[in-house]
Design a protein around this motif. Sequence first.
Motif, PDB file in Angstrom:
ATOM      1  N   ASP A   1     -16.360  12.600  10.717  1.00 46.93           N
ATOM      2  CA  ASP A   1     -16.200  12.847  12.154  1.00 46.93           C
ATOM      3  C   ASP A   1     -15.066  11.949  12.639  1.00 46.93           C
ATOM      4  OD1 ASP A   1     -17.301  10.271  12.768  1.00 46.93           O
ATOM      5  OD2 ASP A   1     -19.314  11.115  12.797  1.00 46.93           O
ATOM      6  N   GLU A   2     -14.931  11.783  13.937  1.00 44.92           N
ATOM      7  CA  GLU A   2     -13.784  11.072  14.501  1.00 44.92           C
ATOM      8  C   GLU A   2     -13.638   9.644  13.964  1.00 44.92           C
ATOM      9  OE1 GLU A   2     -12.096   9.666  18.852  1.00 44.92           O
ATOM     10  OE2 GLU A   2     -13.601  11.242  18.760  1.00 44.92           O
ATOM     11  N   ASN A   3     -14.738   8.969  13.706  1.00 50.79           N
ATOM     12  CA  ASN A   3     -14.677   7.571  13.276  1.00 50.79           C
ATOM     13  C   ASN A   3     -15.234   7.317  11.880  1.00 50.79           C
ATOM     14  OD1 ASN A   3     -13.470   6.429  15.624  1.00 50.79           O
ATOM     15  ND2 ASN A   3     -15.396   6.745  16.689  1.00 50.79           N
ATOM     16  N   ASP A   4     -15.775   8.326  11.213  1.00 51.66           N
ATOM     17  CA  ASP A   4     -16.392   8.145   9.902  1.00 51.66           C
ATOM     18  C   ASP A   4     -15.628   8.914   8.827  1.00 51.66           C
ATOM     19  OD1 ASP A   4     -18.540   6.508  10.758  1.00 51.66           O
ATOM     20  OD2 ASP A   4     -19.608   8.270  11.484  1.00 51.66           O
ATOM     21  N   TYR A   5     -15.458   8.258   7.677  1.00 50.22           N
ATOM     22  CA  TYR A   5     -14.711   8.838   6.565  1.00 50.22           C
ATOM     23  C   TYR A   5     -15.442   8.590   5.260  1.00 50.22           C
ATOM     24  CZ  TYR A   5     -10.855   9.003   9.881  1.00 50.22           C
ATOM     25  OH  TYR A   5     -10.074   9.267  10.966  1.00 50.22           O
ATOM     26  N   LYS A   6     -15.353   9.558   4.362  1.00 51.48           N
ATOM     27  CA  LYS A   6     -15.825   9.372   2.993  1.00 51.48           C
ATOM     28  C   LYS A   6     -14.580   9.225   2.135  1.00 51.48           C
ATOM     29  CE  LYS A   6     -18.037  11.464  -0.963  1.00 51.48           C
ATOM     30  NZ  LYS A   6     -18.465  12.726  -1.549  1.00 51.48           N
ATOM     31  N   CYS A   7     -14.472   8.092   1.453  1.00 51.46           N
ATOM     32  CA  CYS A   7     -13.316   7.812   0.620  1.00 51.46           C
ATOM     33  C   CYS A   7     -13.775   7.633  -0.821  1.00 51.46           C
ATOM     34  CB  CYS A   7     -12.615   6.556   1.104  1.00 51.46           C
ATOM     35  SG  CYS A   7     -12.107   6.691   2.834  1.00 51.46           S
ATOM     36  N   SER A   8     -13.034   8.211  -1.751  1.00 50.99           N
ATOM     37  CA  SER A   8     -13.404   8.145  -3.166  1.00 50.99           C
ATOM     38  C   SER A   8     -12.204   7.730  -4.006  1.00 50.99           C
ATOM     39  CB  SER A   8     -13.900   9.504  -3.650  1.00 50.99           C
ATOM     40  OG  SER A   8     -15.017   9.917  -2.908  1.00 50.99           O
TER      41      SER A   8
ATOM     42  N   ILE B   1     -18.637   5.236   2.409  1.00 51.58           N
ATOM     43  CA  ILE B   1     -18.628   5.777   3.769  1.00 51.58           C
ATOM     44  C   ILE B   1     -18.122   4.650   4.663  1.00 51.58           C
ATOM     45  CG2 ILE B   1     -19.987   6.785   5.642  1.00 51.58           C
ATOM     46  CD1 ILE B   1     -19.881   8.524   3.078  1.00 51.58           C
ATOM     47  N   PHE B   2     -17.040   4.907   5.369  1.00 54.97           N
ATOM     48  CA  PHE B   2     -16.394   3.901   6.206  1.00 54.97           C
ATOM     49  C   PHE B   2     -16.378   4.357   7.658  1.00 54.97           C
ATOM     50  CE2 PHE B   2     -14.818   3.341   1.946  1.00 54.97           C
ATOM     51  CZ  PHE B   2     -14.811   1.968   1.784  1.00 54.97           C
ATOM     52  N   GLU B   3     -16.515   3.386   8.543  1.00 50.86           N
ATOM     53  CA  GLU B   3     -16.546   3.687   9.975  1.00 50.86           C
ATOM     54  C   GLU B   3     -15.554   2.793  10.705  1.00 50.86           C
ATOM     55  OE1 GLU B   3     -19.661   3.649  13.747  1.00 50.86           O
ATOM     56  OE2 GLU B   3     -20.248   2.720  11.865  1.00 50.86           O
ATOM     57  N   PHE B   4     -14.820   3.393  11.632  1.00 52.25           N
ATOM     58  CA  PHE B   4     -13.949   2.617  12.515  1.00 52.25           C
ATOM     59  C   PHE B   4     -14.773   2.146  13.695  1.00 52.25           C
ATOM     60  CE2 PHE B   4     -10.371   4.620  10.357  1.00 52.25           C
ATOM     61  CZ  PHE B   4      -9.516   3.545  10.248  1.00 52.25           C
TER      62      PHE B   4
END
Length: 139
Positions: free
Chosen positions: A51-58, A79-82
Amino acid sequence: MRKDNILQKSESALVAKKIYIEDMNFQRTTVVSGTVRLTKSSIGKNIETIDENDYKCSLAFKMSDDEDSTFLEIVVSGIFEFKADLEPDLKEVIITKNTMAILFPYLRSQVTLLTAQPDIEPVVLPPININALLQNMDN
């Protein structure tokens, strides 16, 4: 100045909510006499917007021997969040570089654990300049 003010001012705009091994595979397709040396390697990254502030990075890593009879594959994800409202360009730089720098030590650890097997030459990935690695991946 109070310590809690210093800590609040030093908080990161990016927070790792969860880090996990998404996939791990180690296979020997043939019996090899002697010690197996994993010499070929590749690394890849993937960033998905949740979503706008959450990312899944691999961060994905593959290694094999010269005959492709033994190989390993590891995917470490997070899972990273701004926590801060940032400009899109700055967000992209942070999510691309910082998340990979956070994930890489977990990847290194798993490679060492998997290659600490009988008849396998252990692989210890060195600490690296993640920004240089990412730049080389993009070229």
